[in-house]
Design an enzyme around this catalytic site. Structure first.
Site, PDB file in Angstrom:
ATOM      1  N   LYS A  11       0.729  -1.250   0.036  1.00 41.53           N
ATOM      2  CA  LYS A  11       0.080   0.012  -0.034  1.00 41.53           C
ATOM      3  C   LYS A  11       1.058   1.305  -0.012  1.00 41.53           C
ATOM      4  O   LYS A  11       2.033   1.358   0.383  1.00 41.53           O
ATOM      5  CB  LYS A  11      -0.921   0.114   1.298  1.00 41.53           C
ATOM      6  CG  LYS A  11      -2.003  -1.301   1.108  1.00 41.53           C
ATOM      7  CD  LYS A  11      -2.908  -1.193   2.357  1.00 41.53           C
ATOM      8  CE  LYS A  11      -4.041  -2.271   2.267  1.00 41.53           C
ATOM      9  NZ  LYS A  11      -4.753  -2.261   3.474  1.00 41.53           N
ATOM     10  N   ASN A 114      -2.074   0.269   6.730  1.00 44.85           N
ATOM     11  CA  ASN A 114      -1.598  -0.992   7.325  1.00 44.85           C
ATOM     12  C   ASN A 114      -0.706  -1.829   6.326  1.00 44.85           C
ATOM     13  O   ASN A 114      -0.790  -2.966   6.500  1.00 44.85           O
ATOM     14  CB  ASN A 114      -2.737  -1.820   8.078  1.00 44.85           C
ATOM     15  CG  ASN A 114      -3.552  -2.289   6.945  1.00 44.85           C
ATOM     16  OD1 ASN A 114      -3.435  -1.843   5.863  1.00 44.85           O
ATOM     17  ND2 ASN A 114      -4.663  -2.974   7.373  1.00 44.85           N
TER      18      ASN A 114
HETATM   19  N1  UDP Z   1      -9.719  -0.353   7.423  1.00 44.98           N
HETATM   20  C1  UDP Z   1      -9.823   0.823   7.748  1.00 44.98           C
HETATM   21  N2  UDP Z   1     -10.418   1.240   8.879  1.00 44.98           N
HETATM   22  C2  UDP Z   1     -11.135   0.022   9.622  1.00 44.98           C
HETATM   23  C3  UDP Z   1     -10.937  -1.430   8.874  1.00 44.98           C
HETATM   24  C4  UDP Z   1     -10.312  -1.469   7.821  1.00 44.98           C
HETATM   25  O1  UDP Z   1      -9.443   1.979   7.280  1.00 44.98           O
HETATM   26  O2  UDP Z   1     -11.949   0.082  10.507  1.00 44.98           O
HETATM   27  C5  UDP Z   1      -8.951  -0.641   5.990  1.00 44.98           C
HETATM   28  C6  UDP Z   1      -7.647  -1.094   5.951  1.00 44.98           C
HETATM   29  O3  UDP Z   1      -6.621  -0.444   5.160  1.00 44.98           O
HETATM   30  C7  UDP Z   1      -7.799  -2.498   5.804  1.00 44.98           C
HETATM   31  C8  UDP Z   1      -8.989  -2.382   4.493  1.00 44.98           C
HETATM   32  O4  UDP Z   1      -9.727  -1.340   5.018  1.00 44.98           O
HETATM   33  O5  UDP Z   1      -6.715  -3.224   5.328  1.00 44.98           O
HETATM   34  C9  UDP Z   1      -9.643  -3.734   4.323  1.00 44.98           C
HETATM   35  O6  UDP Z   1     -10.392  -3.915   5.503  1.00 44.98           O
HETATM   36  P1  UDP Z   1     -10.590  -5.585   5.825  1.00 44.98           P
HETATM   37  O7  UDP Z   1     -11.469  -5.760   7.112  1.00 44.98           O
HETATM   38  O8  UDP Z   1     -10.975  -6.155   4.569  1.00 44.98           O
HETATM   39  O9  UDP Z   1      -9.133  -5.950   6.493  1.00 44.98           O
HETATM   40  P2  UDP Z   1      -7.893  -6.868   5.768  1.00 44.98           P
HETATM   41  O10 UDP Z   1      -8.444  -8.069   5.123  1.00 44.98           O
HETATM   42  O11 UDP Z   1      -7.205  -6.039   4.872  1.00 44.98           O
HETATM   43  O12 UDP Z   1      -7.094  -7.129   6.986  1.00 44.98           O
END
Ligand code: UDP
Length: 140
Positions: A11, A114
């Site tokens: 990212k 992240n």
């Molecule tokens: N994200 C965010 N706030 C939140 C949860 C998620 O900004 O409270 C963002 C973060 O960059 C995350 C992405 O949205 O990686 C997609 O969320 P997901 O729950 O699918 O997490 P991942 O699969 O990436 O761990």
């Protein structure tokens, strides 16, 4: 366990800090092969389409802005149990909850910034890989 392919994004927070090589080393050290990779700047349409499943979530708008704020590196990873293995190497979404030694524990700046994305299931990987790669760009 079968050989799988998963989709990964390094990212904008990570490209900004010039740590794509460190992240790739962690991917390769885990036994995953990077079989496709390109550095791109996502369009707003691409980012909105890619994260469409989150479009009703409160963080959607900020997430899209973040994902288009700088270059990203999109990748296809291959290996035994690649989908679950990469999720393990990434660590939890929230870096405060990410296990020690994971990419997010080491590098993530916040729950949003992240550092990496990884497909969460075979069906997701099957949608996400062709979203960014043509079959001939993937060299296994
Ligand atoms: N994200 C965010 N706030 C939140 C949860 C998620 O900004 O409270 C963002 C973060 O960059 C995350 C992405 O949205 O990686 C997609 O969320 P997901 O729950 O699918 O997490 P991942 O699969 O990436 O761990």
């Amino acid at each position: 366990m079968a050989v799988q392919r998963t989709f990964s994004i390094i990212k904008p927070d990570a490209t900004a800090r010039n740590i794509t090589g460190k992240i790739n080393a962690m991917i390769e050290d885990a036994g995953l092969r990077i079989i496709a990779q390109k550095r791109i700047r996502m369009s707003r349409e691409q980012a909105e389409g890619f994260y469409a499943v989150h479009k009703e979530r409160p963080f959607f708008k900020d997430l899209v802005s973040f994902m288009i704020s700088g270059p990203v590196v999109v990748q296809v990873l291959e290996g035994e149990n690649a989908i679950a293995k990469y999720r393990e190497v990434m660590g939890a979404t929230n870096p405060e909850q990410a296990a020690e030694g994971t990419i997010r524990a080491r590098f993530a700046e916040s729950i949003e910034a992240n550092s990496v994305h990884g497909s969460d299931a075979p069906e997701t990987a099957a949608q996400e890989i062709p979203f960014f790669f043509k079959e001939e760009e993937i060299v296994g």
